[in-house]
Write a protein that holds these residues in place. Structure first.
Motif, PDB file in Angstrom:
ATOM      1  N   LEU A  98      35.673 -22.347  13.103  1.00 47.21           N
ATOM      2  CA  LEU A  98      35.514 -21.266  12.123  1.00 47.21           C
ATOM      3  C   LEU A  98      35.525 -21.808  10.701  1.00 47.21           C
ATOM      4  CD1 LEU A  98      35.413 -18.203  11.461  1.00 47.21           C
ATOM      5  CD2 LEU A  98      37.913 -18.226  11.465  1.00 47.21           C
ATOM      6  N   GLY A  99      36.445 -22.744  10.428  1.00 44.48           N
ATOM      7  CA  GLY A  99      36.535 -23.289   9.083  1.00 44.48           C
ATOM      8  C   GLY A  99      35.438 -24.289   8.767  1.00 44.48           C
ATOM      9  N   SER A 100      35.176 -25.198   9.704  1.00 45.22           N
ATOM     10  CA  SER A 100      34.226 -26.281   9.428  1.00 45.22           C
ATOM     11  C   SER A 100      32.794 -25.792   9.359  1.00 45.22           C
ATOM     12  CB  SER A 100      34.344 -27.365  10.511  1.00 45.22           C
ATOM     13  OG  SER A 100      35.626 -27.949  10.491  1.00 45.22           O
ATOM     14  N   PHE A 101      32.410 -24.908  10.243  1.00 42.09           N
ATOM     15  CA  PHE A 101      31.026 -24.456  10.266  1.00 42.09           C
ATOM     16  C   PHE A 101      30.823 -23.200   9.418  1.00 42.09           C
ATOM     17  CE2 PHE A 101      27.471 -22.093  12.190  1.00 42.09           C
ATOM     18  CZ  PHE A 101      26.478 -23.034  12.024  1.00 42.09           C
ATOM     19  N   SER A 102      31.461 -22.098   9.810  1.00 46.96           N
ATOM     20  CA  SER A 102      31.202 -20.821   9.138  1.00 46.96           C
ATOM     21  C   SER A 102      31.723 -20.800   7.715  1.00 46.96           C
ATOM     22  CB  SER A 102      31.830 -19.685   9.956  1.00 46.96           C
ATOM     23  OG  SER A 102      31.269 -19.622  11.245  1.00 46.96           O
ATOM     24  N   ALA A 103      32.987 -21.176   7.527  1.00 44.88           N
ATOM     25  CA  ALA A 103      33.577 -21.071   6.197  1.00 44.88           C
ATOM     26  C   ALA A 103      32.906 -22.000   5.196  1.00 44.88           C
ATOM     27  CB  ALA A 103      35.083 -21.355   6.269  1.00 44.88           C
ATOM     28  N   PHE A 104      32.626 -23.228   5.591  1.00 48.86           N
ATOM     29  CA  PHE A 104      31.957 -24.149   4.673  1.00 48.86           C
ATOM     30  C   PHE A 104      30.565 -23.643   4.298  1.00 48.86           C
ATOM     31  CE2 PHE A 104      35.036 -27.614   5.489  1.00 48.86           C
ATOM     32  CZ  PHE A 104      35.119 -28.130   4.218  1.00 48.86           C
ATOM     33  N   MET A 105      29.835 -23.131   5.278  1.00 47.16           N
ATOM     34  CA  MET A 105      28.476 -22.665   5.002  1.00 47.16           C
ATOM     35  C   MET A 105      28.478 -21.420   4.120  1.00 47.16           C
ATOM     36  SD  MET A 105      26.281 -24.719   6.303  1.00 47.16           S
ATOM     37  CE  MET A 105      24.834 -23.674   6.185  1.00 47.16           C
ATOM     38  N   ILE A 106      29.329 -20.447   4.446  1.00 46.04           N
ATOM     39  CA  ILE A 106      29.305 -19.173   3.731  1.00 46.04           C
ATOM     40  C   ILE A 106      30.057 -19.244   2.410  1.00 46.04           C
ATOM     41  CG2 ILE A 106      30.071 -16.768   3.869  1.00 46.04           C
ATOM     42  CD1 ILE A 106      29.535 -16.867   6.868  1.00 46.04           C
ATOM     43  N   CYS A 107      31.164 -19.983   2.377  1.00 41.02           N
ATOM     44  CA  CYS A 107      32.029 -19.973   1.191  1.00 41.02           C
ATOM     45  C   CYS A 107      31.748 -21.109   0.217  1.00 41.02           C
ATOM     46  CB  CYS A 107      33.501 -20.038   1.620  1.00 41.02           C
ATOM     47  SG  CYS A 107      34.001 -18.698   2.707  1.00 41.02           S
ATOM     48  N   ILE A 108      31.230 -22.225   0.664  1.00 45.78           N
ATOM     49  CA  ILE A 108      31.039 -23.381  -0.216  1.00 45.78           C
ATOM     50  C   ILE A 108      29.560 -23.689  -0.420  1.00 45.78           C
ATOM     51  CG2 ILE A 108      31.575 -25.799  -0.590  1.00 45.78           C
ATOM     52  CD1 ILE A 108      34.008 -24.004  -0.707  1.00 45.78           C
ATOM     53  N   ILE A 109      28.879 -24.031   0.653  1.00 40.98           N
ATOM     54  CA  ILE A 109      27.498 -24.497   0.544  1.00 40.98           C
ATOM     55  C   ILE A 109      26.570 -23.374   0.091  1.00 40.98           C
ATOM     56  CG2 ILE A 109      25.569 -25.509   1.821  1.00 40.98           C
ATOM     57  CD1 ILE A 109      27.642 -26.842   3.648  1.00 40.98           C
ATOM     58  N   GLY A 110      26.718 -22.195   0.675  1.00 45.34           N
ATOM     59  CA  GLY A 110      25.831 -21.087   0.348  1.00 45.34           C
ATOM     60  C   GLY A 110      25.851 -20.676  -1.111  1.00 45.34           C
ATOM     61  N   PRO A 111      27.013 -20.364  -1.697  1.00 42.97           N
ATOM     62  CA  PRO A 111      27.038 -19.944  -3.103  1.00 42.97           C
ATOM     63  C   PRO A 111      26.536 -21.006  -4.076  1.00 42.97           C
ATOM     64  CG  PRO A 111      29.062 -19.296  -1.997  1.00 42.97           C
ATOM     65  CD  PRO A 111      28.333 -20.176  -1.050  1.00 42.97           C
ATOM     66  N   VAL A 112      26.928 -22.263  -3.855  1.00 40.72           N
ATOM     67  CA  VAL A 112      26.481 -23.322  -4.769  1.00 40.72           C
ATOM     68  C   VAL A 112      24.975 -23.533  -4.644  1.00 40.72           C
ATOM     69  CG1 VAL A 112      26.723 -25.750  -5.385  1.00 40.72           C
ATOM     70  CG2 VAL A 112      28.736 -24.444  -4.718  1.00 40.72           C
ATOM     71  N   ALA A 113      24.464 -23.545  -3.421  1.00 39.30           N
ATOM     72  CA  ALA A 113      23.023 -23.703  -3.234  1.00 39.30           C
ATOM     73  C   ALA A 113      22.254 -22.547  -3.858  1.00 39.30           C
ATOM     74  CB  ALA A 113      22.702 -23.812  -1.742  1.00 39.30           C
ATOM     75  N   ALA A 114      22.794 -21.333  -3.768  1.00 43.73           N
ATOM     76  CA  ALA A 114      22.133 -20.183  -4.389  1.00 43.73           C
ATOM     77  C   ALA A 114      22.091 -20.327  -5.909  1.00 43.73           C
ATOM     78  CB  ALA A 114      22.860 -18.899  -3.997  1.00 43.73           C
ATOM     79  N   LYS A 115      23.199 -20.771  -6.497  1.00 43.97           N
ATOM     80  CA  LYS A 115      23.217 -20.973  -7.944  1.00 43.97           C
ATOM     81  C   LYS A 115      22.181 -22.017  -8.364  1.00 43.97           C
ATOM     82  CE  LYS A 115      25.838 -22.849 -11.751  1.00 43.97           C
ATOM     83  NZ  LYS A 115      26.762 -23.910 -12.127  1.00 43.97           N
TER      84      LYS A 115
ATOM     85  N   LEU B 194      30.986 -17.703  -8.677  1.00 47.48           N
ATOM     86  CA  LEU B 194      29.526 -17.844  -8.710  1.00 47.48           C
ATOM     87  C   LEU B 194      28.857 -16.617  -8.090  1.00 47.48           C
ATOM     88  CD1 LEU B 194      28.866 -21.579  -7.684  1.00 47.48           C
ATOM     89  CD2 LEU B 194      28.985 -20.586  -9.972  1.00 47.48           C
ATOM     90  N   LEU B 195      29.360 -16.194  -6.932  1.00 54.69           N
ATOM     91  CA  LEU B 195      28.782 -15.021  -6.275  1.00 54.69           C
ATOM     92  C   LEU B 195      28.913 -13.777  -7.155  1.00 54.69           C
ATOM     93  CD1 LEU B 195      30.009 -15.405  -2.578  1.00 54.69           C
ATOM     94  CD2 LEU B 195      27.669 -15.636  -3.413  1.00 54.69           C
TER      95      LEU B 195
ATOM     96  N   ARG C 262      18.774 -13.700  -0.727  1.00 54.12           N
ATOM     97  CA  ARG C 262      17.382 -13.271  -0.811  1.00 54.12           C
ATOM     98  C   ARG C 262      16.787 -13.589  -2.176  1.00 54.12           C
ATOM     99  NH1 ARG C 262      18.243  -8.183  -0.057  1.00 54.12           N
ATOM    100  NH2 ARG C 262      18.505  -8.477   2.174  1.00 54.12           N
ATOM    101  N   LYS C 263      17.578 -13.402  -3.209  1.00 55.99           N
ATOM    102  CA  LYS C 263      17.085 -13.715  -4.552  1.00 55.99           C
ATOM    103  C   LYS C 263      16.885 -15.220  -4.724  1.00 55.99           C
ATOM    104  CE  LYS C 263      18.131 -13.191  -9.458  1.00 55.99           C
ATOM    105  NZ  LYS C 263      19.011 -12.561 -10.482  1.00 55.99           N
ATOM    106  N   ALA C 264      17.767 -16.016  -4.123  1.00 54.79           N
ATOM    107  CA  ALA C 264      17.697 -17.465  -4.299  1.00 54.79           C
ATOM    108  C   ALA C 264      16.666 -18.109  -3.389  1.00 54.79           C
ATOM    109  CB  ALA C 264      19.077 -18.083  -4.051  1.00 54.79           C
ATOM    110  N   PHE C 265      16.577 -17.663  -2.138  1.00 54.16           N
ATOM    111  CA  PHE C 265      15.770 -18.374  -1.150  1.00 54.16           C
ATOM    112  C   PHE C 265      14.650 -17.541  -0.546  1.00 54.16           C
ATOM    113  CE2 PHE C 265      20.251 -19.845  -0.780  1.00 54.16           C
ATOM    114  CZ  PHE C 265      20.090 -21.071  -1.400  1.00 54.16           C
ATOM    115  N   GLY C 266      14.527 -16.280  -0.941  1.00 52.42           N
ATOM    116  CA  GLY C 266      13.472 -15.448  -0.400  1.00 52.42           C
ATOM    117  C   GLY C 266      13.942 -14.586   0.758  1.00 52.42           C
TER     118      GLY C 266
END
Length: 589
Positions: A539-556, A241-242, A260-264
């Motif tokens: 590291l996995g539960s907070f950072s990795a989930f936010m940056i690798c899972i939630i962030g890209p899908v939410a941006a799409k 997706l990214l 920035r493109k997705a959320f400003g």
């Protein structure tokens, strides 16, 4: 760092081969881009696009006879202004330029800078024996300083002319509008498919491998197998997706550009904070791994004592230049390979339990407890945290159209190795496996002491060497956030900036003090939270989930303004598991 005109070898071209030297150079370049991608996230200057500056800068970068003569490339013929503008609109397909026509030649002609102005605009070059990045090639310079690479047009290929000529990977310009279908400008990156695959696997595989056996001990065989495969598939999907978002818009260069493109523009600060937390957590984990490994080898002193002594090495290393630190990351690859080999050898060579694959320990198919399952979420996910550099890897490919195939193989290899280490370690030590399986290799009798000590020493040296490289972008982000440095517009620019000598000034002194404070803080947190598993779970539960899972899908979802069933399911599961795992990590800390 000098411009990209090395006479010794050519990086990443289809005809350059796959020598070890080229692979190492490509890997070092990936480290530069990884560092630059994080730091460039604090810049929000790419929202405003000056079309006239874009058009002018396109020709500014391509019409440099001196560079062309040195590379033995033919000097491109400059077509008329009208044709050039049509070519530009055809090749870049920006939303702002769609269905537009130029009615006058004056704005385009006025955008051509004189040779003297071009010379004045060139940044000071940093000389290095192995040049890795070129600051003004195959990128566009907007009025705000953002550089971007054109997205593929329909039926196009990157880095090659339509005729398939692989001998020249530079810009291929069309001489007139009538040759539109025959010649297009495809500005690919520098790394081949194999080099990018190697870089991706090297970035994915890391210290997260050490806690995989403990994750299986917490989750059991069934849930553990499901989770590691599920996380591998979802992480691979979000990496695509990214890459698709990045390659579809030539203005985007980094992970933060996607946000920035997705959320400003306001999302930039949030993304920067996320990256800072992730990098700080990694730096704390490296200190813990170094001290724990040294304590196992030399148990005379405690781990906390070694952490404090480590400041004598860590503080000087954070001032080393990026060009030198990029070499030290190769030690991480060597230690990863050695760890896999030694664990398999120890398990197969030892006949009796504990620590034997021939006489496995007692294991369980079910989870040990619901609280431990939350910890397992983070331990499994920590191994797939590499999405910050995915956009730069996609841009750096000679043919980005092959990114999906490449990343499929990268995640297949990484998931297989993580699962293998998790299975083997769990079979060898069962529920009694340590937070770091490396600790069990030296404490368990019956193994080859020389081989295991060699691996442990690698786990002492490698974290020390990688600490400075990990905190380099963290320090640079903090310097920008607190106003000591100005933000850069692209990962390449920031990497070049960090490789440049820093002139003496009061701000430079404050920057050095800030680096010392970050290093001391990493050691202090490691002393306060000594559990390796708790740090990895966070590291996995907070950072990795936010940056690798939630962030890209939410941006799409934000860009497309729609959410399908799969994306909604991934978002829901990601949020639940991130919250569950983060709370569990804090409870055991």
């Amino acid at each position: 760092m000098s411009s990209w005109r090395s006479g010794s070898f050519s990086f990443g071209t289809p005809v350059s081969g796959s020598s070890v030297r080229e692979v190492i150079a490509s890997y070092r370049r990936a480290q530069y881009l990884a560092v630059g991608s994080t730091v460039a996230s604090v810049s929000d200057e790419s929202d405003e696009i000056d079309e006239e500056a874009l058009i002018g800068s396109t020709f500014e970068e391509e019409e440099e006879p001196d560079d062309l003569e040195e590379e033995n490339l033919p000097t491109p013929t400059v077509p008329s202004s009208q044709d050039d503008h049509n070519v530009f609109v055809d090749q870049f397909q920006w939303d702002d330029f769609e269905n537009t026509q130029t009615t006058t030649e004056t704005p385009l002609a006025s955008s051509f800078p004189s040779p003297r102005r071009r010379a004045e605009r060139r940044p000071p070059q940093v000389h290095e024996g192995t040049p890795l990045l070129k600051s003004k090639t195959s990128r566009l310079s907007t009025a705000s300083g953002t550089r971007s690479t054109p997205a593929p047009t329909e039926g196009s290929s990157y880095g090659l002319s339509d005729s398939g000529d692989a001998s020249h990977t530079g810009p291929v310009r069309r001489l007139s509008a009538t040759t539109k279908a025959e010649s297009k400008q495809h500005l690919g990156g520098q790394s081949t498919f194999g080099q990018t695959l190697f870089n991706s696997i090297a970035i994915l595989l890391g210290i997260g491998m050490l806690s995989e056996p403990l994750a299986f001990a917490y989750a059991g065989w069934i849930a553990g197998t499901i989770l590691i495969i599920l996380y591998g598939l979802i992480s691979c999907y979000t990496a695509k997706l990214l890459a698709h978002i990045i390659l579809a818009d030539p203005r985007l260069r980094s992970y933060a550009d996607v946000g920035r493109k997705a959320f400003g523009a306001r999302s930039t600060v949030v993304i920067s904070i996320m990256f800072c937390l992730e990098l700080f957590a990694v730096s704390v984990i490296l200190v813990t791994l170094y001290a724990d490994s040294l304590h196992v080898i030399i148990p005379k002193y405690t781990s906390d004592t070694y952490k404090l002594w480590g400041l004598l090495l860590l503080i000087p290393m954070v001032f080393l230049p990026l060009s030198l630190l990029s070499y030290t990351s190769i030690l991480g690859i060597i230690s990863t390979i050695m760890m896999v080999v030694v664990i398999l050898y120890d398990g197969l060579s030892k006949p009796d339990s504990p620590g034997s694959l021939r006489t496995p320990a007692e294991t369980s198919f079910t989870i040990s407890s619901w609280a431990n399952l939350g910890i397992a979420y983070g331990l499994f996910m920590a191994g797939f945290s590499g999405h910050a550099v995915i956009p730069s890897l996609a841009r750096d490919m000679v043919n980005p159209e092959e990114f999906d195939t490449m990343i499929n193989w990268a995640f297949l290899v990484a998931t297989t190795i993580y699962a293998l280490i998790g299975y083997v370690g769990y079979l060898m030590f069962g529920p009694n496996v340590s937070d770091e399986i490396s600790m069990d290799l030296l404490k368990t009798p019956g193994y080859n002491p020389i081989m295991n000590q060699a691996v442990l020493w690698m786990l002492v040296v490698s974290p020390l060497s990688k600490f400075a490289l990990t905190t380099q972008p963290l320090n640079a982000v903090l310097e920008v956030l607190i106003g000591l440095e100005s933000p850069a517009a692209s990962p390449e620019d920031m990497a070049i900036k960090m490789s440049s000598p820093v002139p003496w000034s009061f701000k430079a002194l404050l920057g050095r003090m800030q680096r010392i404070i970050v290093t001391v803080a990493s050691v202090a947190v490691s002393v306060a939270v000594p559990e390796f598993s708790a740090l990895m779970a966070f590291l996995g539960s907070f950072s990795a989930f936010m940056i690798c899972i939630i962030g890209p899908v939410a941006a799409k979802v934000a860009i497309e303004r729609k959410c399908n069933v799969l994306d909604g399911l991934i978002l829901g599961l990601g949020i639940v598991m991130a919250c569950w795992g983060t709370v569990a990590a804090f409870l055991i800390a």
